[in-house]
Design a protein around this motif. Structure first.
Motif, PDB file in Angstrom:
ATOM      1  N   LYS A   1       0.655  -1.225  -0.083  1.00 34.92           N
ATOM      2  CA  LYS A   1      -0.119   0.024   0.032  1.00 34.92           C
ATOM      3  C   LYS A   1       0.805   1.251  -0.036  1.00 34.92           C
ATOM      4  O   LYS A   1       0.699   2.207  -0.578  1.00 34.92           O
ATOM      5  N   GLU A   2       1.983   1.193   0.745  1.00 32.62           N
ATOM      6  CA  GLU A   2       2.731   2.232   0.779  1.00 32.62           C
ATOM      7  C   GLU A   2       3.631   2.683  -0.493  1.00 32.62           C
ATOM      8  O   GLU A   2       3.515   3.891  -0.940  1.00 32.62           O
ATOM      9  N   PHE A   3       3.694   1.442  -1.168  1.00 37.35           N
ATOM     10  CA  PHE A   3       4.507   1.632  -2.517  1.00 37.35           C
ATOM     11  C   PHE A   3       3.338   2.115  -3.319  1.00 37.35           C
ATOM     12  O   PHE A   3       3.709   3.092  -4.397  1.00 37.35           O
ATOM     13  N   SER A   4       2.161   1.849  -3.367  1.00 39.63           N
ATOM     14  CA  SER A   4       1.052   2.205  -4.289  1.00 39.63           C
ATOM     15  C   SER A   4       0.699   3.619  -4.149  1.00 39.63           C
ATOM     16  O   SER A   4       0.747   4.356  -4.966  1.00 39.63           O
ATOM     17  N   LYS A   5       0.795   3.956  -2.815  1.00 44.17           N
ATOM     18  CA  LYS A   5       0.633   5.596  -2.363  1.00 44.17           C
ATOM     19  C   LYS A   5       1.670   6.301  -3.075  1.00 44.17           C
ATOM     20  O   LYS A   5       1.372   7.176  -3.721  1.00 44.17           O
ATOM     21  N   GLN A   6       3.037   5.854  -2.767  1.00 46.48           N
ATOM     22  CA  GLN A   6       3.944   6.724  -3.392  1.00 46.48           C
ATOM     23  C   GLN A   6       4.014   6.566  -5.013  1.00 46.48           C
ATOM     24  O   GLN A   6       4.441   7.882  -5.580  1.00 46.48           O
ATOM     25  N   PHE A   7       3.746   5.665  -5.390  1.00 41.50           N
ATOM     26  CA  PHE A   7       3.645   5.206  -6.812  1.00 41.50           C
ATOM     27  C   PHE A   7       2.419   6.455  -7.234  1.00 41.50           C
ATOM     28  O   PHE A   7       2.868   6.982  -8.363  1.00 41.50           O
ATOM     29  N   LYS A   8       1.517   6.513  -6.625  1.00 41.52           N
ATOM     30  CA  LYS A   8       0.500   7.489  -7.430  1.00 41.52           C
ATOM     31  C   LYS A   8       0.797   8.856  -7.055  1.00 41.52           C
ATOM     32  O   LYS A   8       0.500   9.665  -7.911  1.00 41.52           O
ATOM     33  N   GLU A   9       1.353   9.123  -5.777  1.00 39.04           N
ATOM     34  CA  GLU A   9       1.758  10.558  -5.847  1.00 39.04           C
ATOM     35  C   GLU A   9       2.889  10.846  -6.551  1.00 39.04           C
ATOM     36  O   GLU A   9       2.952  12.231  -6.751  1.00 39.04           O
ATOM     37  N   SER A  10       3.881  10.112  -7.056  1.00 39.56           N
ATOM     38  CA  SER A  10       4.568  10.782  -7.721  1.00 39.56           C
ATOM     39  C   SER A  10       4.320  11.235  -8.928  1.00 39.56           C
ATOM     40  O   SER A  10       3.313  10.642  -9.600  1.00 39.56           O
ATOM     41  N   ASP A  11       4.799  12.112  -9.659  1.00 35.17           N
ATOM     42  CA  ASP A  11       4.582  12.767 -10.867  1.00 35.17           C
ATOM     43  C   ASP A  11       4.962  11.759 -12.031  1.00 35.17           C
ATOM     44  O   ASP A  11       6.123  11.575 -12.298  1.00 35.17           O
ATOM     45  N   ALA A  12       3.877  11.062 -12.579  1.00 36.26           N
ATOM     46  CA  ALA A  12       4.192  10.195 -13.611  1.00 36.26           C
ATOM     47  C   ALA A  12       4.847  10.802 -14.911  1.00 36.26           C
ATOM     48  O   ALA A  12       4.351  11.713 -15.280  1.00 36.26           O
ATOM     49  N   PRO A  13       5.833  10.267 -15.504  1.00 38.39           N
ATOM     50  CA  PRO A  13       6.274  10.889 -16.626  1.00 38.39           C
ATOM     51  C   PRO A  13       5.406  10.948 -17.985  1.00 38.39           C
ATOM     52  O   PRO A  13       4.669   9.935 -17.804  1.00 38.39           O
ATOM     53  N   ARG A  14       5.313  11.880 -18.540  1.00 37.57           N
ATOM     54  CA  ARG A  14       4.436  11.996 -19.745  1.00 37.57           C
ATOM     55  C   ARG A  14       4.914  11.872 -21.178  1.00 37.57           C
ATOM     56  O   ARG A  14       6.130  12.246 -21.329  1.00 37.57           O
ATOM     57  N   SER A  15       4.126  11.375 -21.921  1.00 38.21           N
ATOM     58  CA  SER A  15       4.802  11.148 -23.308  1.00 38.21           C
ATOM     59  C   SER A  15       4.965  12.644 -24.002  1.00 38.21           C
ATOM     60  O   SER A  15       4.325  13.321 -23.993  1.00 38.21           O
ATOM     61  N   PRO A  16       6.235  12.728 -24.495  1.00 43.14           N
ATOM     62  CA  PRO A  16       6.559  13.872 -25.010  1.00 43.14           C
ATOM     63  C   PRO A  16       5.710  14.250 -26.160  1.00 43.14           C
ATOM     64  O   PRO A  16       5.289  13.306 -27.009  1.00 43.14           O
ATOM     65  N   GLU A  17       5.414  15.687 -26.650  1.00 42.31           N
ATOM     66  CA  GLU A  17       4.707  15.839 -27.748  1.00 42.31           C
ATOM     67  C   GLU A  17       5.467  15.423 -29.089  1.00 42.31           C
ATOM     68  O   GLU A  17       4.472  14.917 -29.978  1.00 42.31           O
ATOM     69  N   ALA A  18       6.736  15.541 -29.124  1.00 41.03           N
ATOM     70  CA  ALA A  18       7.250  15.244 -30.149  1.00 41.03           C
ATOM     71  C   ALA A  18       6.967  13.645 -30.701  1.00 41.03           C
ATOM     72  O   ALA A  18       6.706  13.367 -31.892  1.00 41.03           O
ATOM     73  N   LEU A  19       7.281  12.831 -29.666  1.00 38.36           N
ATOM     74  CA  LEU A  19       6.907  11.370 -29.789  1.00 38.36           C
ATOM     75  C   LEU A  19       5.261  11.140 -30.300  1.00 38.36           C
ATOM     76  O   LEU A  19       5.161  10.379 -31.313  1.00 38.36           O
ATOM     77  N   ASP A  20       4.488  11.892 -29.794  1.00 38.29           N
ATOM     78  CA  ASP A  20       2.999  11.967 -30.024  1.00 38.29           C
ATOM     79  C   ASP A  20       2.892  12.196 -31.592  1.00 38.29           C
ATOM     80  O   ASP A  20       2.051  11.378 -32.210  1.00 38.29           O
TER      81      ASP A  20
END
Lengths: 195, 295
Positions: free
Chosen positions: B6-25
């Motif tokens: 649960k702690e890991f999931s919490k930290q996982f969700k709180e962490s700012d997930a990297p987003r796909s760069p626009e150039a790649l899109d």
């Protein structure tokens, strides 16, 4: 109205529509899953160039094989399975080229600057520290354990994780258990070390 | 274990997930646009298969389907040459009782002659009522008059009818055979198609009456041919047609060729669907060839 209806359609239905020549259907699917896939690949290997390459390879493979696409399973499972295989293939290619570097020893977890939208500097710093702890803990895991852990955080079931990684369900459960134990140890040690 | 997860999931969700760069899109979407499959029909494949199967089924049904019902009816009602006289009589009787049905099959003169000759050969042996009608044609005529005219006649017209009957008796004595046959055919027609044939019956009655008055009048009356309604088909039409041809033949044998010719023309006009030959000579030739086939 049409866009709203398209947005309400399932991934599988949209991919079948793209198979029939509807480009906008693919656009919707891509917008739904691009960030999740990129995040999965980024957490598994934090070199942005490699992650971008892997993401592009995964999406390109799906586009190129759209004629044979069948909506037997969830599209998200299919997408992550393709991405996972691309990732494994990539590291195998690297292993063959260097012959000395193993999947575990790759410098995949070099810290990269993670952009934050939070304007509070204290909060930003705290988030950065948490991210570093998490990455360090993940770094201690084997790639197989790390992948199943990341896939679980993406919401996949054990059955789907088994399908993506190409192993049995019991193996997935075992990897998850070991990964959990490792993460617990790492996080506890981090808390104890923290003054 | 669960807490750590649960702690890991919490930290996982709180962490700012990297987003796909626009150039790649852009690159991926451009690739998707370039490799976009050609637009296909939205109809599933089974629709085409079902359409093909249904077309094949309809085609096979059309092939298997027998001839039209009218053909069946004609085949059933047309007496065949192999039938015995008794069977022919039975069919003739049933044809008189059952209302006739309209068919599109043309009437062939040879068939008419052959069929009628068969019947004429069979009828005197098996049907005594017909013999009676020939012997006593007055009975039939009385029935005709009573059914068609008396019911609608006014008192003063009834006198005319009585006078007509008397004249008609004289006429019958002059030429009993032809009139008897003619009235017989009319009686058969009247039983099945009373409303359609009433004018025809009155015409035939009038013609026989005036025949008794004078030779000129007689020749004119003999031209009066009863109309052949389109609803009259099959055996009844064949019988009526044969009677008319017999009358023409009698006229020819009496030497009144012109009258016979005119009567035949009237017959042609009265029965356009009978497909009679254009000229009387051809018709008589056909009749003779059928009645006297070459050895």
């Amino acid at each position: 109205m049409l866009r709203l209806l398209t947005a309400l359609r399932s991934d599988e239905s949209l991919m079948l529509a793209y198979q029939r020549g509807d480009y906008h259907a693919f656009e919707v699917v891509y917008m739904r899953h691009k960030d999740k896939l990129f995040a999965f690949l980024s957490r598994s290997c934090q070199q942005p160039a490699i992650v971008e390459e892997l993401a592009q390879e995964a999406w390109t493979a799906i586009i190129n094989t759209i004629d044979s696409y069948q909506s037997n399973a969830r599209f998200k499972t299919y997408l992550f399975k393709v991405a996972y295989r691309k990732q494994v293939d990539y590291w195998r290619r690297q292993q063959q080229q260097q012959n000395t570097v193993s999947y575990d020893e790759q410098d995949c977890y070099q810290q990269s600057a993670i952009g934050s939208t939070d304007s509070n500097p204290e909060h930003q710093l705290q988030q950065m520290q948490q991210q570093q702890q998490l990455n360090r803990a993940l770094q201690q895991l084997t790639p197989e354990q790390r992948d199943v852990l990341l896939l679980r955080e993406e919401g996949f079931s054990q059955q789907e994780m088994a399908a993506i990684t190409g192993v049995g369900r019991e193996t997935v459960k075992s990897r998850l258990r070991y990964a959990g134990q490792q993460m617990q140890q790492q996080l506890l040690s981090t808390v104890e070390v923290r003054p | 274990m669960k807490d750590s997860a649960k702690e890991f999931s919490k930290q996982f969700k709180e962490s700012d997930a990297p987003r796909s760069p626009e150039a790649l899109d852009q690159r991926i979407l451009e690739h998707a646009r370039r490799h976009q499959p050609a637009p296909r029909s939205y109809l599933p494949r089974w629709v085409n298969i079902a359409a093909a199967v249904s077309v094949a089924g309809l085609a096979s049904l059309l092939v298997i389907q027998p001839q039209s019902p009218s053909d069946f009816f004609d085949n059933a009602t047309r007496p065949s040459l192999e039938q015995s006289p008794a069977e022919l009589h039975t069919e003739s009787a049933s044809a008189n009782e059952v209302p006739t049905k309209v068919t599109n099959r043309p009437i062939v003169l040879e068939e008419v002659v052959v069929t009628a000759r068969k019947k004429q050969a069979a009828e005197p042996l098996s049907d005594p009522s017909l013999e009676m009608k020939i012997e006593k044609p007055l009975i039939v005529e009385e029935a005709i008059v009573s059914s068609s005219q008396v019911a609608e006649a006014k008192p003063e017209q009834l006198n005319e009818v009585t006078v007509t009957k008397q004249k008609h008796n004289e006429a019958l004595q002059d030429s009993p055979a032809s009139v008897a046959v003619f009235s017989d055919s009319d009686a058969i027609i009247a039983r099945t198609q009373p409303s359609a044939l009433t004018p025809a019956l009155s015409l035939s009655a009038a013609s026989t009456n005036e025949e008794a008055d004078s030779n000129n009048d007689r020749s004119l009356d003999e031209l009066a041919v009863p109309p052949f309604p389109a609803t009259l088909q099959g055996v009844l039409l064949e019988e009526a047609l044969l009677k008319q041809l017999k009358i023409i033949d009698d006229l020819l044998s009496d030497g009144r060729t012109q009258v016979a010719q005119q009567r035949y023309q009237k017959l042609l006009e009265a029965c356009p669907h009978c497909q009679l030959p254009d000229s009387m000579d051809k018709a008589l030739l056909q009749i003779k060839s059928v009645s006297n086939p070459p050895p």
